[in-house]
Write a protein that holds these residues in place. Structure first.
Motif, PDB file in Angstrom:
ATOM      1  N   ALA A 551     -64.076  59.584 -35.412  1.00  0.00           N
ATOM      2  CA  ALA A 551     -64.410  59.563 -33.977  1.00  0.00           C
ATOM      3  C   ALA A 551     -64.648  58.162 -33.436  1.00  0.00           C
ATOM      4  CB  ALA A 551     -65.651  60.419 -33.738  1.00  0.00           C
ATOM      5  N   ARG A 554     -62.616  57.250 -30.140  1.00  0.00           N
ATOM      6  CA  ARG A 554     -63.123  57.943 -28.962  1.00  0.00           C
ATOM      7  C   ARG A 554     -64.446  57.326 -28.502  1.00  0.00           C
ATOM      8  NH1 ARG A 554     -63.782  63.249 -26.642  1.00  0.00           N
ATOM      9  NH2 ARG A 554     -65.315  62.915 -24.976  1.00  0.00           N
ATOM     10  N   GLU A 593     -71.908  65.085 -24.735  1.00  0.00           N
ATOM     11  CA  GLU A 593     -70.487  64.856 -25.049  1.00  0.00           C
ATOM     12  C   GLU A 593     -70.303  64.482 -26.509  1.00  0.00           C
ATOM     13  OE1 GLU A 593     -68.142  62.397 -22.474  1.00  0.00           O
ATOM     14  OE2 GLU A 593     -69.456  62.786 -20.759  1.00  0.00           O
ATOM     15  N   ASP A 596     -70.419  67.347 -28.696  1.00  0.00           N
ATOM     16  CA  ASP A 596     -69.222  68.161 -28.509  1.00  0.00           C
ATOM     17  C   ASP A 596     -68.053  67.642 -29.332  1.00  0.00           C
ATOM     18  OD1 ASP A 596     -68.231  70.426 -27.263  1.00  0.00           O
ATOM     19  OD2 ASP A 596     -67.217  69.260 -25.726  1.00  0.00           O
ATOM     20  N   TYR A 597     -67.759  66.331 -29.198  1.00  0.00           N
ATOM     21  CA  TYR A 597     -66.545  65.826 -29.857  1.00  0.00           C
ATOM     22  C   TYR A 597     -66.743  65.457 -31.334  1.00  0.00           C
ATOM     23  CZ  TYR A 597     -67.792  60.800 -29.147  1.00  0.00           C
ATOM     24  OH  TYR A 597     -68.381  59.557 -29.152  1.00  0.00           O
ATOM     25  N   THR A 598     -68.022  65.493 -31.815  1.00  0.00           N
ATOM     26  CA  THR A 598     -68.247  65.243 -33.240  1.00  0.00           C
ATOM     27  C   THR A 598     -68.691  66.504 -33.971  1.00  0.00           C
ATOM     28  OG1 THR A 598     -70.576  64.640 -32.936  1.00  0.00           O
ATOM     29  CG2 THR A 598     -68.936  62.862 -32.767  1.00  0.00           C
TER      30      THR A 598
END
Length: 619
Positions: A551, A554, A593, A596-598
């Motif tokens: 990640a 991002r 966020e 969410d993305y991790t």
């Protein structure tokens, strides 16, 4: 007497630990549970309903003939102001860390504050019975993220199981070696003994460790499970054996909390650092050049305050008074303590009102709430006339809505908060207003010079007018008027990073009053700000962001889009640590966020870092 406080990240077990200590000391018959809403210190309906501590609570207990005043503090960052005020009155802090979750975001924030405040700290590793606990890994994280100089007091058998138990024997040879190394690195005599004899007597090692602990150079570590009542007695034993109350000969006491009792009486919680306080005596309030008389006073005896005639250094008392305010000092400042700040509110929210009757009720309620928490800074916007308060976050917003309903019967809502900006003068400016000239109807003449200062300097005020030219009450009035005039700049935000010099005055012995100088100084400083012009400053956070390696792209992209700055990444196995700064305004919702993305594997730690100039277009 000794004053201790339990601090921790949310859900590390602070309140449960408090309940068990009260139970073991015989103050309560059964320990309460947060999930059952029957704890002693979380006595507000809001706290029991939400399962979080909102207000710092004070109770007392006796252990081995020693009185212990204990403060249970909030764990959520939105109530960090309560933690900050509590830390200033402690002799010893107990930092609770969940053995399962480990070092969490607020754990680091609070520990750094304890270091800045020079407060002796004990680490209590809680929940050692949780499945999956690996204590050796936790020790490594504590040494890396918090403190390298640890001193283990006990250890755990069968960690990570319901059979986990605490033992005074240090199970691991490396624990004993670690203790010797920690002390030897800080004490030359122990180092020499260790080098010559290859070992140090345990009692001698403990004695030196205690001295280092009181000097804030070493941190003892204990283990337990508060929910199961394990490890409580060793913790109490260490507190009374190693702890020592801060005291001095001269009178010194600090107000750290204000609330109302069930009858509405205003209660001021006061820590006495030196001297004595006695009923019906008159005492000075430091820096305010005023006094107050103690008409009613109480000390803590278990969970209830008991009226008293006299209180002594080292104790915490409740003074019933309308004169004292939070952070007031009775007598003189403590020689051992400096004021320090963990954070300041960076958000401002509008409280909705429907009609004049509700508006008045809301204002009356917020006056009381701001008295109890000055950081709220309740105000009326000078243009829109909106009711505004300053807050730390959304959870605090929701709690205030609940307080307005439950305490005051006001059902209203608070709008989503906006970022609090500040303004800074652009250039030097000097303005004079002479009495009875050019529209000045005040019997006063004031000349002020305004100068911009480097970002982070704050407000500096100086007077170049001697007290022979203008007496002290009038000088104080000029300063007060100047400070009031700096509360709102050209763009609607308060001024900072500015130096204001009082350079000229004229005085009429017949007509002049301090009020004339106060009102005129406010006008003059505003005129000087108009002449200078201002620029925006926005609040900035220092951050540490840990994410899985996949990640990293991002994360860096997000930081740059938020107008943040990122340093060189630090890669550790499968995880990456990113550090830098982020604007508050663009990063309000970023923690969600990240989760969410991790997939919940990312951790964001932030700390208020001040303000920096921002382009109006960016804002």
């Amino acid at each position: 007497m000794i004053n201790i406080g339990i601090v921790a990240h949310v859900d590390a077990g602070k309140t449960t630990l408090t309940e068990q200590m009260l139970y073991v000391c015989g103050v309560i018959k059964n320990p309460g549970r947060v999930d059952q809403g029957n704890t002693i210190t979380d006595d507000l309906a809001i706290e029991r309903q939400r399962g979080i501590t909102v207000k710092a609570s004070t109770v007392s207990m006796q252990w081995q003939g020693q009185k212990i005043n204990l403060l249970d503090t909030p764990g959520h960052m939105d109530f960090i102001a309560e933690v900050e005020r509590s830390l200033e009155v402690l002799d010893v802090a107990i930092l609770a860390i969940s053995a399962k979750e480990g070092v969490q975001p607020q754990t680091k924030v609070i520990y750094n504050a304890l270091k800045r405040g020079n407060i002796p700290t004990i680490i209590f590793i809680n929940k050692v019975d949780r499945v999956g606990v690996v204590l050796k890994e936790l020790y490594t994280d504590i040494k890396k993220d918090l403190e390298d100089s640890l001193y283990f007091i006990n250890s755990v058998d069968a960690e990570g199981t319901r059979l986990a138990s605490v033992t005074d024997d240090l199970n691991f040879t490396e624990m004993k070696v670690s203790n010797q190394e920690s002390v030897a690195l800080l004490d030359d005599q122990i180092l020499i003994t260790l080098l010559v004899e290859n070992s140090v007597a345990q009692d001698k090692l403990d004695q030196v460790a205690q001295t280092l602990f009181l000097k804030r150079q070493i941190v003892p570590v204990l283990h337990g499970s508060a929910i199961l009542g394990k490890g409580i007695e060793p913790l109490l034993n260490l507190v009374v054996k190693w702890g020592k109350a801060v005291s001095q000969a001269s009178l010194s006491a600090r107000v750290y909390k204000i609330d109302r009792d069930q009858h509405g009486a205003r209660r001021c919680f006061v820590r006495i650092f030196g001297g004595e306080l006695e009923l019906r005596e008159v005492y000075p309030i430091y820096f305010k050049e005023t006094t107050f008389k103690i008409l009613k006073m109480a000390v803590f005896n278990g969970i209830k305050p008991v009226n008293c005639e006299k209180a002594f250094a080292g104790d915490i008392v409740i003074i019933y008074s309308d004169r004292l305010e939070i952070e007031d000092i009775i007598g003189e400042p403590s020689l051992d303590r400096n004021h320090f700040s963990i954070a300041v509110p960076t958000l401002k929210a509008r409280v909705n009102d429907q009609d004049l009757a509700m508006r008045k009720a809301i204002c009356d309620a917020l006056i009381l709430l701001t008295d109890e928490d000055p950081f709220l800074e309740f105000s009326i916007h000078p243009i829109t006339e909106a009711i505004e308060i300053k807050i730390f976050g959304v959870v605090q917003k929701e709690i205030i809505e609940m307080q307005l309903l439950e305490r005051f019967g006001i059902e209203t809502s608070i709008q989503n908060p906006d970022t609090i900006y500040k303004e800074r003068p652009v250039k030097n400016s000097t303005v004079y207003r002479y009495m009875y000239r050019d529209g000045n109807h005040y019997a006063a003449t004031v000349g002020l010079k305004v100068e911009p200062l480097p970002v982070g300097s704050g407000i500096i005020y100086e007077t170049l007018v001697s007290y022979g030219e203008l007496k002290k009450p009038f000088q104080n009035a000029v300063r007060e008027g100047t400070e009031f005039g700096l509360r709102e700049g050209l763009k609607g935000w308060s001024l900072t990073d500015v130096k204001v010099s009082f350079i000229y005055s004229e005085f009429n012995s017949v007509d002049s009053t301090p009020a004339d100088f106060r009102k005129l100084a406010e006008e003059v400083v505003k005129l000087a700000i108009i002449e200078s012009g201002t620029e925006y400053l926005e609040p900035i956070l220092e951050f540490e962001l840990t994410v899985p390696q996949y990640a990293i792209g991002r994360a860096i992209s997000d930081i740059l889009k938020m107008r943040g700055e990122v340093n060189e990444p630090v890669i550790n196995k499968e995880r990456v640590l990113l550090t830098g700064i982020l604007p508050v305004d663009t990063s309000k919702a970023y923690e969600a966020e990240i989760s969410d993305y991790t997939g919940g594997n990312g951790v964001l730690i932030t700390r208020f870092s001040g303000y920096k100039v921002v382009d109006e277009k960016a804002k």
